[in-house]
Design a protein around this motif. Structure first.
Motif: not given
Length: 170
Positions: A127-146
């Motif tokens: 769960l920590k890893g998934l939460t961090e993935a979301w925060l990284h996506d918000l910061a860098y859009h590594w997975k999603s444009a939005i």
């Protein structure tokens, strides 16, 4: 770093100061910093079998966040509680932690990163890893444009702080 003309304290320095002076304060599970390396968010994360639905567990987690926020000696504007049911985001003004200013269904947010989120047991480390993935996506859009809940994160002012920043798990 502390500059003579401008005082800027990085989260690494805060951690070092706290580890020396405040031994009784536990570090949060996740720390997010902005592009200037200032802490903008701390989070407590509890995967199965734990959650924050139990009043005592939630109260204890909030007290841990407040202890850390008070010890930081700088204002960290946001705090977050994450369990398999909800993501709760709070604001800190330097003295008081608000009631949740944003409440999200955890599966709605994190199933974007783990499609079987609703169908499997999610323990704390994952769960920590998934939460961090979301925060990284918000910061860098590594997975999603939005990334999920970009609009809501923008409305509370957190997205702007996360953009270009990074996170650290503890």
């Amino acid at each position: 770093m502390i500059y003579q003309d401008k005082q800027t304290v990085t989260w690494w320095e805060i951690r070092a100061i706290q580890s020396i002076n405040i031994e009784d304060i536990d570090f949060p599970d996740i720390v997010a910093v902005d592009k200037e390396e200032q802490i903008v968010l701390i989070a407590e994360v509890k995967g199965l079998p734990f959650n924050f639905q139990e009043i005592k567990a939630k109260k204890y987690a909030i007290l841990r966040l407040i202890d850390y926020l008070q010890a930081a000696k700088i204002v960290i504007p946001f705090a977050m509680l994450v369990d398999v049911n909800n993501i709760l985001i709070f604001q800190w003004d330097g003295n008081n932690l608000s009631e949740p200013i944003l409440s999200l269904n955890t599966a709605d947010v994190l199933s974007h990163y783990e499609p079987k989120f609703r169908d499997k047991s999610i323990f704390s480390l994952y769960l920590k890893g998934l939460t961090e993935a979301w925060l990284h996506d918000l910061a860098y859009h590594w997975k999603s444009a939005i990334p999920p809940f970009t609009k809501e994160m923008t409305e509370i002012g957190l997205l702007q702080l996360l953009e270009g920043g990074t996170t650290q798990l503890y």
